[in-house]
Scaffold this motif. Structure first.
Motif, PDB file in Angstrom:
ATOM      1  N   UNK A 403       0.690  -1.309   0.034  1.00 37.31           N
ATOM      2  CA  UNK A 403       0.041   0.002  -0.121  1.00 37.31           C
ATOM      3  C   UNK A 403       0.761   1.316  -0.101  1.00 37.31           C
ATOM      4  N   UNK A 404       1.797   1.152  -0.797  1.00 40.12           N
ATOM      5  CA  UNK A 404       2.813   2.405  -0.859  1.00 40.12           C
ATOM      6  C   UNK A 404       3.926   2.328  -0.087  1.00 40.12           C
ATOM      7  N   UNK A 405       3.923   1.347   1.097  1.00 37.69           N
ATOM      8  CA  UNK A 405       5.053   1.680   2.209  1.00 37.69           C
ATOM      9  C   UNK A 405       6.075   0.729   1.357  1.00 37.69           C
ATOM     10  N   UNK A 406       7.306   1.048   1.368  1.00 39.60           N
ATOM     11  CA  UNK A 406       8.317   0.311   0.972  1.00 39.60           C
ATOM     12  C   UNK A 406       9.235  -0.397   2.046  1.00 39.60           C
ATOM     13  N   UNK A 407       9.565  -1.726   1.700  1.00 36.43           N
ATOM     14  CA  UNK A 407      10.844  -2.503   2.431  1.00 36.43           C
ATOM     15  C   UNK A 407      11.794  -2.794   1.779  1.00 36.43           C
ATOM     16  N   UNK A 408      13.085  -2.245   1.836  1.00 38.18           N
ATOM     17  CA  UNK A 408      14.150  -2.587   0.923  1.00 38.18           C
ATOM     18  C   UNK A 408      14.805  -3.644   1.793  1.00 38.18           C
ATOM     19  N   UNK A 409      15.385  -4.549   0.811  1.00 38.09           N
ATOM     20  CA  UNK A 409      16.071  -5.875   1.216  1.00 38.09           C
ATOM     21  C   UNK A 409      17.562  -5.744   1.029  1.00 38.09           C
ATOM     22  N   UNK A 410      18.450  -6.446   1.774  1.00 34.55           N
ATOM     23  CA  UNK A 410      19.798  -6.436   1.741  1.00 34.55           C
ATOM     24  C   UNK A 410      20.420  -7.753   2.212  1.00 34.55           C
ATOM     25  N   UNK A 411      21.574  -8.341   1.600  1.00 33.57           N
ATOM     26  CA  UNK A 411      22.026  -9.258   2.240  1.00 33.57           C
ATOM     27  C   UNK A 411      23.530  -8.679   2.587  1.00 33.57           C
ATOM     28  N   UNK A 412      24.068  -8.968   3.653  1.00 33.67           N
ATOM     29  CA  UNK A 412      25.512  -8.362   4.180  1.00 33.67           C
ATOM     30  C   UNK A 412      26.564  -9.638   4.452  1.00 33.67           C
ATOM     31  N   UNK A 413      27.590  -9.574   3.874  1.00 31.95           N
ATOM     32  CA  UNK A 413      28.596 -10.588   4.094  1.00 31.95           C
ATOM     33  C   UNK A 413      29.737 -10.299   4.897  1.00 31.95           C
ATOM     34  N   UNK A 414      29.944  -8.872   5.196  1.00 30.00           N
ATOM     35  CA  UNK A 414      31.218  -8.505   5.662  1.00 30.00           C
ATOM     36  C   UNK A 414      30.964  -7.638   7.036  1.00 30.00           C
ATOM     37  N   UNK A 415      29.962  -6.736   7.097  1.00 32.06           N
ATOM     38  CA  UNK A 415      29.918  -5.703   8.118  1.00 32.06           C
ATOM     39  C   UNK A 415      28.580  -6.175   9.169  1.00 32.06           C
ATOM     40  N   UNK A 416      29.069  -6.061  10.171  1.00 34.89           N
ATOM     41  CA  UNK A 416      28.104  -6.528  11.359  1.00 34.89           C
ATOM     42  C   UNK A 416      27.679  -5.480  12.226  1.00 34.89           C
ATOM     43  N   UNK A 417      28.479  -4.062  12.417  1.00 27.90           N
ATOM     44  CA  UNK A 417      28.122  -3.142  13.185  1.00 27.90           C
ATOM     45  C   UNK A 417      26.642  -2.480  12.538  1.00 27.90           C
ATOM     46  N   UNK A 418      25.777  -2.276  13.607  1.00 27.30           N
ATOM     47  CA  UNK A 418      24.434  -1.814  13.165  1.00 27.30           C
ATOM     48  C   UNK A 418      24.543  -0.625  12.564  1.00 27.30           C
ATOM     49  N   UNK A 419      25.287   0.201  13.163  1.00 31.84           N
ATOM     50  CA  UNK A 419      25.419   1.852  12.587  1.00 31.84           C
ATOM     51  C   UNK A 419      26.170   1.970  11.370  1.00 31.84           C
ATOM     52  N   UNK A 420      27.175   1.093  11.104  1.00 34.39           N
ATOM     53  CA  UNK A 420      27.758   0.961   9.726  1.00 34.39           C
ATOM     54  C   UNK A 420      26.764   0.426   8.851  1.00 34.39           C
ATOM     55  N   UNK A 421      25.919  -0.425   9.159  1.00 34.47           N
ATOM     56  CA  UNK A 421      24.765  -0.921   8.061  1.00 34.47           C
ATOM     57  C   UNK A 421      23.970  -0.040   7.865  1.00 34.47           C
TER      58      UNK A 421
END
Length: 500
Positions: A403-421
């Motif tokens: 309904x117009x709300x966006x969810x962007x998906x990513x897969x990460x292999x090297x960065x675990x720090x949440x702020x950096x993500x």
């Protein structure tokens, strides 16, 4: 001699006036400005009752200038509407400023803070030059604790005077007893809507100020009043006993027994204060300050929160509470759609961790992650067929839409720090949301980095964040954007592996 008497009809008019203004101004955004203008007749009817009832009496000045203040606000709204329609509305803006200049602040001198608040509001209107500033004016107006006047001037000898009895003494101005209430609940003023839980005991602390006690009275009582049954809540406030000071600190409790059915409906509890003497006589003061508690009572385990996990329901409740405070003008439908999509993704997060869906997997294609999540969301009855994938917006391809709300998906292999993500990926969902004129978006990341330490509880991997926006790096936006970042821990190990 003239006296003051409790008048329930005029008290109700004040309550209706304030509730209508708060309910409608609270929902303000520039798109519904016409609906706000349409309530002007109703508002004028309520304020008109008060102006007429107090004409020529002690309280007349207060309601006269209250009426002018309301008139100024509606002219401001009419100016905004005409500007949005590319019409010349400068006459309405000029009228709004002219009216607000006529207010005599001495009639608003109940307490210094109240007069200062009105003065600040007047200055905002006089400085108005952009339609975007209307929201700031209405927000400021809603935060001002207007007094509720419970007793009104009456003349018990009026009929005798009309018959020409010359023995009755001349009119003497009555003494106004003012009671200022400054209440907080969990450190927040009562005047602001708050989300509270049912069946939880909350402590209320308050500061009362009385300009003078009525002669012969030694006890002050505060109790809730309502036009409906009070069975759905309990509030306990101690009696105040007279001492040599005119300021009193009190502490009480309130508990709401049942959750609300409607998330958007606010509850208001108004307080009635009165003085009591040993003979049982009652004297009513004029109450100013925070004399009502406005709340929304929600159960995080109710059907409104649909994550399927009690701890994650609490996360959604906290996020909803933060959005309520930080984005008070957010479209209600957008918020509801956002919370539904968020609940669905958190349900998938809990499912993945509980079932070990991505355990010991260090390589997953982003398309596979997307298809797995979409399949899961479509299976949820409150989302179902409204979930879309690979729609195109602003020259890019979005992963998931609801309904117009966006969810962007990513897969990460090297960065675990949440702020950096968030620094790495947070800009993309914001760009999509802005292109769709939405203020809320979701970023969901599958973390496939090596897990040398056990993963934290999933509540820690859900963050409500505020991104920086182009052109507004150092100032607050009138319509800011919020992103919820959800990190799903994959490539996890067996619990026993962490003991080796």
């Amino acid at each position: 001699m003239n006296y003051r008497k409790y008048n329930p009809e005029l008290v109700k008019s004040q309550e209706n006036l304030r509730n209508e203004l708060l309910a409608n101004f609270y929902a303000f955004d520039i798109s519904n400005i016409q609906s706000l203008i349409s309530i002007e007749e109703l508002i004028n009817s309520e304020i008109g009752k008060l102006v007429k009832a107090t004409k020529g009496k002690f309280d007349a000045g207060f309601f006269k200038y209250y009426s002018l203040l309301i008139s100024s606000l509606f002219h401001l709204l009419k100016w905004g509407q005409k500007k949005m329609n590319a019409d010349d509305g400068d006459a309405d803006l000029k009228t709004s400023k002219t009216i607000i200049e006529q207010i005599d602040l001495s009639y608003f001198n109940y307490i210094p803070d109240f007069q200062a608040d009105i003065k600040e509001l007047r200055q905002l209107i006089l400085q108005m030059n952009k339609v975007g500033g209307i929201k700031k004016v209405l927000d400021r107006f809603m935060k001002i604790p207007f007094p509720t006047i419970y007793t009104f001037e009456v003349d018990p000898f009026l009929e005798i005077r009309r018959k020409g009895n010359s023995m009755i003494e001349e009119k003497v101005e009555p003494t106004i007893i003012l009671l200022s209430i400054q209440f907080t609940i969990d450190g927040e003023p009562w005047a602001n809507p708050q989300i509270l839980k049912p069946e939880e005991l909350y402590t209320i602390k308050g500061k009362l100020s009385i300009n003078q006690w009525p002669d012969g009275f030694d006890t002050l009582i505060l109790k809730p009043v309502s036009t409906s049954s009070n069975n759905w809540f309990d509030i306990s406030l101690p009696e105040v006993k007279r001492n040599r000071k005119n300021e009193y600190n009190i502490s009480g409790q309130v508990v709401f027994k049942y959750p609300q059915n409607n998330f958007d409906e606010s509850i208001s509890i108004r307080l009635l204060g009165y003085f009591l003497n040993t003979s049982g006589d009652i004297e009513y003061p004029t109450i100013i300050g925070y004399d009502q508690l406005i709340v929304k009572v929600l159960d995080p385990n109710s059907t409104y929160f649909l994550t399927g996990f009690k701890k994650m329901n609490k996360v959604v409740l906290d996020i909803s509470n933060s959005i309520e405070k930080e984005l008070p003008d957010l479209d209600k439908e957008e918020k509801e759609d956002f919370l539904h999509l968020l609940s669905g993704i958190l349900n998938y997060q809990g499912f993945c961790l509980q079932q070990g869906v991505y355990k010991n997997q260090n390589k997953i294609l982003e398309n596979t992650f997307r298809d797995n999540l979409i399949q899961h969301l479509i299976g949820l009855p409150y989302l179902g067929e409204s979930i879309s994938k690979e729609a195109h917006l602003a020259g890019g391809r979005i992963e998931i839409g609801y309904n117009g709300i966006i969810a962007e998906l990513k897969v990460e292999y090297s960065i675990s720090d949440r702020d950096e993500l968030f620094e790495k990926y947070g800009k993309q969902p914001v760009a999509y949301a802005s292109s769709n004129t939405k203020q809320l978006a979701v970023l969901c990341i599958l973390d496939l980095t090596e897990k040398t330490l056990p993963p934290a509880p999933p509540q820690n991997s859900v963050k409500l964040l505020t991104p920086k926006m182009h052109g507004f790096e150092s100032i607050d936006l009138d319509y800011p954007t919020k992103v919820v970042m959800i990190v799903i821990d994959g490539n996890t190990r067996k619990p026993s592996d962490y003991s080796k």
